[in-house]
Design a protein around this motif. Structure first.
Motif, short mmCIF file in Angstrom:
data_model
loop_
_atom_site.label_atom_id
_atom_site.label_comp_id
_atom_site.label_asym_id
_atom_site.label_seq_id
_atom_site.Cartn_x
_atom_site.Cartn_y
_atom_site.Cartn_z
N TYR A 42 -4.98 0.97 20.54
CA TYR A 42 -3.47 1.24 20.78
C TYR A 42 -3.10 0.89 22.29
O TYR A 42 -3.68 1.48 23.08
CB TYR A 42 -3.04 2.52 20.38
CG TYR A 42 -3.06 2.84 19.08
CD1 TYR A 42 -2.43 2.42 18.10
CD2 TYR A 42 -4.58 3.52 18.41
CE1 TYR A 42 -2.49 2.83 16.75
CE2 TYR A 42 -4.52 3.61 17.32
CZ TYR A 42 -3.70 3.47 16.19
OH TYR A 42 -3.96 3.84 14.83
N ARG A 98 -0.68 -1.22 17.69
CA ARG A 98 -2.12 -1.13 17.11
C ARG A 98 -2.81 -2.54 17.19
O ARG A 98 -2.09 -3.48 16.75
CB ARG A 98 -1.98 -0.62 15.83
CG ARG A 98 -3.35 -0.37 15.22
CD ARG A 98 -3.12 -0.11 13.80
NE ARG A 98 -4.30 -0.44 13.18
CZ ARG A 98 -4.30 -0.53 11.57
NH1 ARG A 98 -3.37 0.09 11.01
NH2 ARG A 98 -5.14 -1.01 10.91
N TRP A 99 -3.98 -2.64 17.50
CA TRP A 99 -4.58 -3.78 17.18
C TRP A 99 -6.07 -3.33 16.72
O TRP A 99 -6.68 -2.21 17.03
CB TRP A 99 -5.28 -4.41 18.69
CG TRP A 99 -4.02 -5.07 19.31
CD1 TRP A 99 -3.15 -4.35 20.22
CD2 TRP A 99 -3.63 -6.40 19.22
NE1 TRP A 99 -2.15 -5.36 20.65
CE2 TRP A 99 -2.63 -6.45 20.30
CE3 TRP A 99 -4.44 -7.53 18.70
CZ2 TRP A 99 -1.83 -7.66 20.30
CZ3 TRP A 99 -3.48 -8.61 18.67
CH2 TRP A 99 -2.60 -9.09 19.57
N ASP A 100 -6.73 -4.08 15.60
CA ASP A 100 -7.93 -3.99 15.27
C ASP A 100 -8.78 -4.96 15.66
O ASP A 100 -8.64 -6.18 15.56
CB ASP A 100 -7.82 -4.15 13.64
CG ASP A 100 -7.01 -3.13 12.57
OD1 ASP A 100 -6.69 -2.03 13.43
OD2 ASP A 100 -6.99 -3.48 11.60
N LYS A 120 -16.64 -2.56 15.25
CA LYS A 120 -14.97 -2.51 14.76
C LYS A 120 -14.37 -1.39 15.31
O LYS A 120 -15.01 -0.17 15.34
CB LYS A 120 -15.07 -2.42 13.17
CG LYS A 120 -15.43 -3.83 12.51
CD LYS A 120 -15.05 -3.78 11.01
CE LYS A 120 -15.18 -5.02 10.66
NZ LYS A 120 -14.89 -5.19 8.96
N GLN A 145 -10.14 0.36 16.18
CA GLN A 145 -8.72 0.30 16.37
C GLN A 145 -8.28 0.77 17.68
O GLN A 145 -8.99 1.73 18.17
CB GLN A 145 -7.95 1.31 15.29
CG GLN A 145 -8.10 0.50 14.01
CD GLN A 145 -7.29 1.48 12.93
OE1 GLN A 145 -6.81 2.49 13.30
NE2 GLN A 145 -7.27 0.99 11.72
#
Length: 149
Positions: free
Chosen positions: A147, A126-128, A143, A145
């Motif tokens: 994956y 996961r990356w924000d 913004k 999220q």
């Protein structure tokens, strides 16, 4: 020596507290369990909350918003066709909740109507993603999220 039930309860509590303390100390000393803050300067970050909400509102008011997609070659950020790539500037930040060492920020540099962040730069998971960008005098914030496999 005879131990009554009151003494047994006190001994049980003491053993339980020792058990819990053992694990607290073990987690604090082990580097495998990283105790990093989400944001280094929390109060400075919160001071800009209203500005951030304004940028998010500006983004939601757009008729056509940028799209973010994950593919086999990486993460592609695409802007609508009516947007001039030369008028867009800003940064894209990648935050990894599980490991601060992997966080990075890139300048928003478009090739045509899109920008590609190569898969080699991203560990799986996961990356924000936060894209703080400007277009023709307006400030925007996106913004999402994502994956990565």
């Amino acid at each position: 020596m005879k131990i009554n039930w009151g003494t047994s309860i006190v001994i049980a509590f003491a053993l339980f507290m020792a058990f819990i303390l053992y694990f607290v100390v073990k987690v604090q000393e082990n580097s495998k369990y990283d105790n990093e803050l989400v944001v280094e300067e929390y109060y400075k970050h919160d001071a800009h909350f209203d500005e951030e909400m304004t940028k998010l509102q500006n983004t939601s008011n757009l008729k056509e918003k940028p799209t973010i997609s994950v593919g086999p070659d990486g993460i592609r950020i695409s802007f609508p066709d009516g947007v001039s790539p030369n008028d867009i500037s800003g940064n894209v930040s990648f935050y990894r909740p599980s490991a601060k060492k992997l966080d990075f920020t890139r300048s928003l540099r478009l090739s045509g109507q899109s920008m590609l962040v190569p898969i080699n730069d991203l560990a799986g998971g996961r990356w924000d993603m936060t894209m703080d960008w400007r277009y023709k005098g307006g400030s925007y914030l996106t913004k999402q999220q994502v994956y990565v496999d």
